[in-house]
Design a protein around this motif. Structure first.
Motif: not given
Length: 372
Positions: A70-98
């Motif tokens: 989850n942490e690797a996914m979070y870091t990459k999306i936060k960096q914003g270099g790639t235009s992902y359309d959907l991803t699949v985080p776990s519960d606590y990570m959804i809360e963090k991403m929100k």
């Protein structure tokens, strides 16, 4: 001079053709094309035949990129270099991403399958009213044991792991939150506690488990358990499903006093661009037939109740992976903790691992000296 000019013109033509070809290739299969969906997910987390079926039905090609945490996914999306359309985080990570404003809210008017999901797995604390997420899979943390070495039914609770007869027989998943979590559950404490004294007590209890711990590893657990190289393991239900499929002597137990209940949900990152493809895919994966096929392929529990009804009885009635309501009500979902509190969990966990390593080394040294 004319020959040189001819060579230059030829090179320019070739370069132009190459650039055009590269652009066509990127448009047809890359992240910038109009008929694509860029999915960022865990490895081997969707039946490939479903992707083929989706493409045939809709014309959208799915580009899949994977992450291992989850942490690797979070870091990459936060960096914003790639235009992902959907991803699949776990519960606590959804809360963090929100909290970090990394997600886009769902347009419920474009979703056709939300009614198919089990109400028990909707409107949960990490995403109330499912404003941002659609359930994908759920599961538990539990104990796998081999009946060649462990009497069937003799392990039912976390505290059973501390019995002396299991000396050097247990493998643990290398996860701070999960190992600290089951120690806390064995003490009837919250798996989300941030009380320093309670976390210290959990570490001390784990230290007392060290003589029984054969190793602390990651994916290798599956191989060791399938090949009868370990008697007991602590791991997630999806991994346990693969183990049980590979060895008929293995069993999975979710301790009734409490454990982790986890959810992986589909969400739309703020980088998303292909919204028609996004909602086509969410609706496709919400169809009971497709969700059931995916659950059989992956081995995790589906939150889609209509899909569950389509599964073979041997799967949908298996209490190892679809525990009853009495067990579910004692399970706990991990909460998003502050960096300081996560650090506290990590520190206590690393102290346990160091204690275990030193304990094992001393044991090996003593055993070796016997032969000198």
């Amino acid at each position: 001079m004319k020959k040189l000019l001819s060579i230059i013109v030829s090179l320019l033509v070739v370069c132009g053709l190459l650039a055009f070809g590269a652009q066509r290739l990127q448009t047809s299969s890359g992240s910038t094309g109009k008929k694509v969906l860029n999915l960022y997910t865990w490895g081997d987390y969707i039946d490939p035949s479903l992707l083929t079926k989706f493409q045939k039905q809709t014309g959208y090609h799915v580009n899949v990129e994977t992450f291992d945490s989850n942490e690797a996914m979070y870091t990459k999306i936060k960096q914003g270099g790639t235009s992902y359309d959907l991803t699949v985080p776990s519960d606590y990570m959804i809360e963090k991403m929100k909290k970090a404003h990394l997600l886009l809210p769902l347009d419920k008017s474009k979703l056709t399958g939300m009614k198919n999901y089990d109400p028990r797995f909707m409107n949960l604390a990490f995403d109330q009213h499912n404003r941002y997420s659609v359930p994908y899979f759920w599961g538990t943390l539990g104990i796998i044991y081999n009946d060649k070495y462990v009497q069937p039914g003799s392990i039912q609770h976390w505290n059973d792991l501390w019995q002396r007869k299991y000396h050097n027989k247990i493998m643990l998943i290398d996860s701070a939150r999960d190992v600290m979590g089951f120690a806390l559950a064995s003490m009837n404490q919250s798996m989300n506690t941030t009380d320093p004294a309670t976390l210290l007590a959990a570490r001390n209890k784990l230290n007392r488990l060290s003589p029984n711990v054969k190793a602390v590893v990651a994916d290798e657990i599956k191989m060791y358990m399938i090949q009868n190289e370990a008697a007991i393991a602590v791991d997630w239900s999806g991994e346990a499903s693969e183990m049980l499929a590979g060895n008929s002597h293995l069993h999975y137990v979710v301790p009734s006093e409490g454990s982790n209940l986890w959810f992986d949900n589909l969400v739309i990152p703020k980088t998303a661009k292909h919204f028609k493809a996004i909602y086509a895919f969410l609706n496709f994966m919400s169809e009971p037939k497709n969700a059931a096929q995916n659950a059989e392929y992956i081995g995790y529990a589906t939150p889609n109740r209509k899909a569950k009804a389509l599964l073979p009885k041997s799967i949908r009635n298996d209490r190892q992976f679809y525990p009853d309501n009495n067990t579910i009500k004692h399970l706990q979902i991990y909460q998003d903790l502050s960096p300081a509190k996560v650090g506290l969990y990590n520190d206590r966990y690393l102290e346990f691992k160091m204690h275990h390593w030193l304990t094992c080394r001393v044991s090996i040294d003593i055993s070796s000296n016997q032969y000198h």
